[in-house]
Write a protein that holds these residues in place. Sequence first.
Motif, PDB file in Angstrom:
ATOM      1  N   UNK A 157      -2.714   5.764  -1.290  1.00  0.00           N
ATOM      2  CA  UNK A 157      -2.337   4.892  -2.018  1.00  0.00           C
ATOM      3  C   UNK A 157      -1.487   4.560  -3.660  1.00  0.00           C
ATOM      4  N   UNK A 158      -1.484   5.567  -4.211  1.00  0.00           N
ATOM      5  CA  UNK A 158      -0.353   5.722  -5.198  1.00  0.00           C
ATOM      6  C   UNK A 158       0.694   5.654  -4.396  1.00  0.00           C
ATOM      7  N   UNK A 159       0.649   6.986  -3.641  1.00  0.00           N
ATOM      8  CA  UNK A 159       1.717   7.425  -3.242  1.00  0.00           C
ATOM      9  C   UNK A 159       2.556   6.605  -2.089  1.00  0.00           C
ATOM     10  N   UNK A 160       2.162   5.494  -1.485  1.00  0.00           N
ATOM     11  CA  UNK A 160       2.152   4.847  -0.550  1.00  0.00           C
ATOM     12  C   UNK A 160       3.285   3.488  -1.217  1.00  0.00           C
ATOM     13  N   UNK A 161       2.329   3.772  -2.436  1.00  0.00           N
ATOM     14  CA  UNK A 161       2.940   2.692  -3.414  1.00  0.00           C
ATOM     15  C   UNK A 161       4.194   3.022  -4.161  1.00  0.00           C
ATOM     16  N   UNK A 181       0.934  -4.937   2.064  1.00  0.00           N
ATOM     17  CA  UNK A 181       1.256  -5.429   2.573  1.00  0.00           C
ATOM     18  C   UNK A 181      -0.456  -4.446   3.226  1.00  0.00           C
ATOM     19  N   UNK A 182       0.241  -3.053   3.761  1.00  0.00           N
ATOM     20  CA  UNK A 182      -0.641  -1.816   4.670  1.00  0.00           C
ATOM     21  C   UNK A 182      -2.132  -2.043   4.326  1.00  0.00           C
ATOM     22  N   UNK A 183      -1.872  -2.092   2.811  1.00  0.00           N
ATOM     23  CA  UNK A 183      -3.251  -2.074   2.410  1.00  0.00           C
ATOM     24  C   UNK A 183      -3.673  -3.200   0.973  1.00  0.00           C
ATOM     25  N   UNK A 184      -3.365  -4.779   1.862  1.00  0.00           N
ATOM     26  CA  UNK A 184      -4.017  -5.707   1.592  1.00  0.00           C
ATOM     27  C   UNK A 184      -4.364  -5.846   0.412  1.00  0.00           C
ATOM     28  N   UNK A 226     -17.810   3.046  -0.855  1.00  0.00           N
ATOM     29  CA  UNK A 226     -16.577   3.715   0.015  1.00  0.00           C
ATOM     30  C   UNK A 226     -15.365   2.475  -0.695  1.00  0.00           C
ATOM     31  N   UNK A 227     -14.078   2.760  -1.085  1.00  0.00           N
ATOM     32  CA  UNK A 227     -12.991   1.935  -1.583  1.00  0.00           C
ATOM     33  C   UNK A 227     -12.031   0.902  -1.038  1.00  0.00           C
ATOM     34  N   UNK A 228     -11.806   2.439   0.299  1.00  0.00           N
ATOM     35  CA  UNK A 228     -11.487   1.698   1.412  1.00  0.00           C
ATOM     36  C   UNK A 228     -12.522   0.901   2.138  1.00  0.00           C
ATOM     37  N   UNK A 229     -11.846   0.189   3.234  1.00  0.00           N
ATOM     38  CA  UNK A 229     -12.370  -0.677   3.863  1.00  0.00           C
ATOM     39  C   UNK A 229     -12.099  -0.707   5.118  1.00  0.00           C
ATOM     40  N   UNK A 230     -12.637  -1.047   5.959  1.00  0.00           N
ATOM     41  CA  UNK A 230     -12.286  -1.407   7.614  1.00  0.00           C
ATOM     42  C   UNK A 230     -11.357  -2.077   7.619  1.00  0.00           C
ATOM     43  N   UNK A 231     -10.351  -2.236   8.512  1.00  0.00           N
ATOM     44  CA  UNK A 231      -8.934  -3.121   8.969  1.00  0.00           C
ATOM     45  C   UNK A 231      -8.934  -4.252   9.778  1.00  0.00           C
TER      46      UNK A 231
END
Length: 109
Positions: A21-25, A34-37, A63-68
């Motif tokens: 997430x940090x790298x994408x940002x 947008x991708x991370x919502x 889990x910190x991430x969730x199903x999209x």
Amino acid sequence: MQNTDLLDEIEELNLAYLLLSQRMLHNDRVSAMFRLKIDDEMADLLLSLGARQLARLARTNQLLCHFGHDSADRLRQVTENPRDQGLDRFHASLLMASRAGALSAAEGA
């Protein structure tokens, strides 16, 4: 023992997700949001976290991430597309984008 293994795997996944997430940002903030919502405030917070904070956050037992995808039907549309002609990535992107639009519309109501 098995529960400990699962918690270790959750921690690894959480840390990988936070670092990605940090790298994408850093690379493309708008696209990443947008991708991370996530919104601007969450993006700023994620970018401000240091290594110690990331490790602490990753150690949670959730889990910190969730199903999209918000439903099994939506996921089936991506995985069982009979007309797939090399457009599966594009199709998944459209489905995910439509979910983000639906959430925005629901929030405005």
